[in-house]
Enzyme design. Structure first.
Site, PDB file in Angstrom:
ATOM      1  N   SER A 207      10.658  10.103 -27.541  1.00 34.93           N
ATOM      2  CA  SER A 207      10.251   9.202 -28.628  1.00 34.93           C
ATOM      3  C   SER A 207      10.662   9.809 -29.977  1.00 34.93           C
ATOM      4  CB  SER A 207       8.741   8.949 -28.539  1.00 34.93           C
ATOM      5  OG  SER A 207       8.367   7.865 -29.322  1.00 34.93           O
ATOM      6  N   ASP A 303      12.313  -0.723 -23.709  1.00 33.96           N
ATOM      7  CA  ASP A 303      11.430   0.366 -24.127  1.00 33.96           C
ATOM      8  C   ASP A 303      10.119  -0.210 -24.658  1.00 33.96           C
ATOM      9  OD1 ASP A 303      11.640   3.499 -25.299  1.00 33.96           O
ATOM     10  OD2 ASP A 303      10.245   2.172 -26.317  1.00 33.96           O
ATOM     11  N   HIS A 370       8.008   4.031 -21.566  1.00 37.48           N
ATOM     12  CA  HIS A 370       8.356   4.818 -22.752  1.00 37.48           C
ATOM     13  C   HIS A 370       8.069   6.265 -22.376  1.00 37.48           C
ATOM     14  CE1 HIS A 370       9.126   5.473 -26.992  1.00 37.48           C
ATOM     15  NE2 HIS A 370       7.981   6.076 -27.175  1.00 37.48           N
TER      16      HIS A 370
END
Ligand SMILES: *[C@@H]1O[C@H](CO)[C@@H](O)[C@H](O)[C@H]1NC(C)=O
Ligand SMILES: *[C@@H]1O[C@H](CO)[C@@H](O)[C@H](O)[C@H]1NC(C)=O
Length: 427
Positions: A207, A303, A370
């Site tokens: 991320s 995502d 994610h």
């Protein structure tokens, strides 16, 4: 005519069986994700403590010893830190450095609030975190890298480890924007702990940490021995510059604010910055081509964080039409699915050029997820996503060790398993 009919009957029976399987796996994943996203103390991007894991997987926090001298501080002025698990055997000269994720802060107010959490202050860090997935020391969960030296650097600057001190003390608020200094101080510290003798090394992160991995990839390469095999694996770090469902540039204006508030321009790729507005150079699409070190992208085509924050932020869904679809792709109607497929197409366009990069690798699956590298269930397990029957762990291993080129892109949701079955029946 008899043969096609038999074939379609066979197809029907196989699909029915597979539907059941898909439904049960979907259920498990749904339960898994629900338990994940509704727990306010943990989210998929930050490291967590899971008390159900064996003690051996819990790794202690160490505050950086070099940070003070280099004036590298978390948002609130506390010392940054990391968790280190020493390598062994054939892995003793191999280093895997993971950068924790957790979004960004774009205003004095949001950074001040963040400074009172574990994403802005080491006063709130867990004393130990679980090393799972690519960080696991269990060969059955992490077949390629289990015995490497493994480091998880905590994220406490709010700007992908890239903020620069000149931007500090706006509006007399005591906030420290020193992500770049944190990065440099901790890498220096790891070099003095043996990483300067590394034969193999990987910089990874998820991320905001996956973006930091791309931003700092060449720096990492340049600070390791010339003969070491150094590569970077960015997980869910490929943020797209697309408008939200109302047509507003939510993500690019957010990045614009982060870059200006924290003075990130100097840490971004200078070839990119010379060509366009610095905040545009937060988007990997704009600077991936300038990274000289081999890069692997792990990124779901849908995502979850990007769907919920880039494509359909709460602000773009005032009448809550997307409320269910944002949480579970199975609850999206046909029109919403079309929007999600458009998002996937934007990702395909953005990585089109990277496809030609001979040293690059990718694993673009069709999960609504994610951060898939730091959880064993998605990294390498009997139920984890596979493309061409390879888990993410096996794919990254094939690429890192130069066993095969790895450019894997899954079919769009939900056709994948049906296509596979049709091929099986047809052949
Ligand atoms: C500083 O304060 C002024 C006035 O309160 C405000 O308009 C401005 O946006 C603030 N700057 C930042 C960076 O928050
Ligand atoms: C997929 O991989 C698993 C484990 O690696 C193996 O047992 C299985 O036979 C493979 N399936 C196919 C269809 O190749």
């Amino acid at each position: 005519m008899a043969i096609p009919r038999f074939s379609s009957l066979l197809r029907f029976r196989k699909l029915a069986k597979s539907d059941w399987l898909v439904a049960s796996i979907g259920f498990v994943l749904t339960v898994f994700f629900l338990s994940f996203f509704f727990d306010p103390t943990s989210d998929s991007t930050t490291l967590s403590v899971d008390r159900s894991l064996p003690i051996s997987d819990l790794v202690k926090l160490k505050l950086s010893s070099k940070a003070k001298g280099r004036r590298a501080f978390c948002l609130d002025g506390s010392l940054p830190g990391y968790h280190f698990h020493e390598g062994s055997g054939s892995g003793s000269k191999s280093w895997l450095v993971h950068l924790e994720g957790g979004g960004w802060c774009n205003t004095i107010a949001s950074c001040s609030a963040r400074a009172m959490t574990k994403l802005g202050s080491s006063n709130y860090f867990e004393q130990e975190v679980a090393f799972q997935g690519v960080l696991s020391s269990d060969p059955s969960q992490n077949p390629e890298f289990f015995n490497w030296n493994k480091v998880a650097i905590r994220y406490c600057d709010g700007a992908s480890f890239a903020g620069h001190p000149e931007a500090e003390f706006k509006n007399e608020t005591r906030l420290f924007f020193r992500g770049q200094l944190i990065w440099e101080a901790i890498i220096d510290e790891l070099l003095s702990m043996g990483m300067s003798d590394a034969k193999r090394a990987i910089l990874t992160g998820c991320s905001a940490g996956g973006l930091a991995t791309l931003i700092h990839c060449d720096y990492f390469r340049d600070h390791l021995p010339k003969d070491a095999a150094v590569k970077c694996v960015s997980d869910a770090g490929f943020f797209l510059n697309v408008p939200d469902v109302l047509g507003k540039p939510t993500m690019s204006s957010f990045y614009h604010d982060v870059v200006n508030l924290q003075g990130i321009g100097k840490s971004l790729d200078q070839k990119c910055v010379a060509k366009m507005e610095p905040s545009m150079c937060m988007f990997p699409h704009e600077f991936l081509k300038y990274i000289e070190t081999p890069v692997f992208l792990v990124n779901p085509a849908y995502d979850l964080w990007q769907i919920q924050n880039v494509l359909v932020p709460i602000s773009a869904d005032p009448d809550k039409r997307w409320a269910k679809c944002r949480l579970n792709i199975k609850d999206c109607d046909a029109a919403q699915m079309k929007v999600l497929q458009g998002f996937r197409s934007s990702l395909m366009d953005a990585i089109g050029e990277f496809h030609q990069n001979k040293d690059g690798g990718m694993f673009i699956d069709s999960c609504y997820a994610h951060c898939q590298t730091v959880m064993t269930v998605t990294w390498h397990s009997p139920t984890s996503t596979r493309i061409e029957n390879k888990t993410i762990a096996e794919s990254v291993g094939d690429w890192y060790f130069n066993r095969n080129p790895v450019k894997l892109i899954d079919c769009p949701y939900p056709e994948r398993r049906f296509l596979k079955l049709l091929n099986a029946v047809e052949s």
